[in-house]
Design an enzyme around this catalytic site. Sequence first.
Site, PDB file in Angstrom:
ATOM      1  N   THR A 128       0.830  -1.204   0.000  1.00  0.00           N
ATOM      2  CA  THR A 128       0.000   0.000   0.000  1.00  0.00           C
ATOM      3  C   THR A 128       0.863   1.253   0.000  1.00  0.00           C
ATOM      4  O   THR A 128       2.033   1.230   0.359  1.00  0.00           O
ATOM      5  CB  THR A 128      -0.949   0.019   1.217  1.00  0.00           C
ATOM      6  OG1 THR A 128      -0.187   0.059   2.416  1.00  0.00           O
ATOM      7  CG2 THR A 128      -1.861  -1.197   1.225  1.00  0.00           C
ATOM      8  N   ASP A 129       0.238   2.358  -0.416  1.00  0.00           N
ATOM      9  CA  ASP A 129       0.935   3.636  -0.443  1.00  0.00           C
ATOM     10  C   ASP A 129       0.489   4.489   0.744  1.00  0.00           C
ATOM     11  O   ASP A 129      -0.251   4.029   1.615  1.00  0.00           O
ATOM     12  CB  ASP A 129       0.710   4.351  -1.780  1.00  0.00           C
ATOM     13  CG  ASP A 129      -0.749   4.647  -2.068  1.00  0.00           C
ATOM     14  OD1 ASP A 129      -1.575   4.652  -1.120  1.00  0.00           O
ATOM     15  OD2 ASP A 129      -1.074   4.885  -3.239  1.00  0.00           O
ATOM     16  N   GLN A 130       0.905   5.742   0.767  1.00  0.00           N
ATOM     17  CA  GLN A 130       0.599   6.631   1.871  1.00  0.00           C
ATOM     18  C   GLN A 130      -0.907   6.874   2.021  1.00  0.00           C
ATOM     19  O   GLN A 130      -1.385   7.181   3.101  1.00  0.00           O
ATOM     20  CB  GLN A 130       1.336   7.956   1.679  1.00  0.00           C
ATOM     21  CG  GLN A 130       1.268   8.856   2.881  1.00  0.00           C
ATOM     22  CD  GLN A 130       2.136  10.082   2.725  1.00  0.00           C
ATOM     23  OE1 GLN A 130       2.583  10.394   1.621  1.00  0.00           O
ATOM     24  NE2 GLN A 130       2.391  10.778   3.810  1.00  0.00           N
TER      25      GLN A 130
END
Length: 178
Positions: free
Chosen positions: A24-26
């Site tokens: 996942t990203d931010q």
Amino acid sequence: MGSGKPEMPGRWHSTAFRVRYQETDQMGVVYHANYLSWFESGRTEMFRGLGFAYRTLEDMGALLPVTDANLQFKSPARYDDYIAVYTRLTAFSALRLAYEYEVRRISGEEEAHAGDSAGSPVLPAQFSSSALSGELLVSGSTSHVWLNRDWKPVRLDRAQPELYQAITAALRQEGGAV
């Protein structure tokens, strides 16, 4: 052997897993490039389901690099979602392969009934995309070309006739028209 292309797409194959935090990203959603990796997992498991390990293909000198990739994003996957990657062949010839993919979020009752003892979804022999479980997140396709170890295009039916015949037979056995 005709054109070597299925008259209709083959049956769907699947693999399932939970989204890892590192994917996942931010924003808390799966980073877009991970879907290509998931497509690769789908292809690998599909070939394994047909009785062929990608490693064996490569050891025999048959390489399948991606020549085209297409993704359509519908909804994001998030950390800890239970995901199914559905994969099927849409074209097979002595020169090229093409795949179609659907990445779906499955949960609740779908998750409880989706897997075998190894956690991999068990699917009917053949069904339409309207029968696939879960919420569609990403759909896509990839195209591939057969290469030899020198990265030169080859006709698999000439370079590896036994392998070509075995793959063709496996596709016929699963119900794909080759």
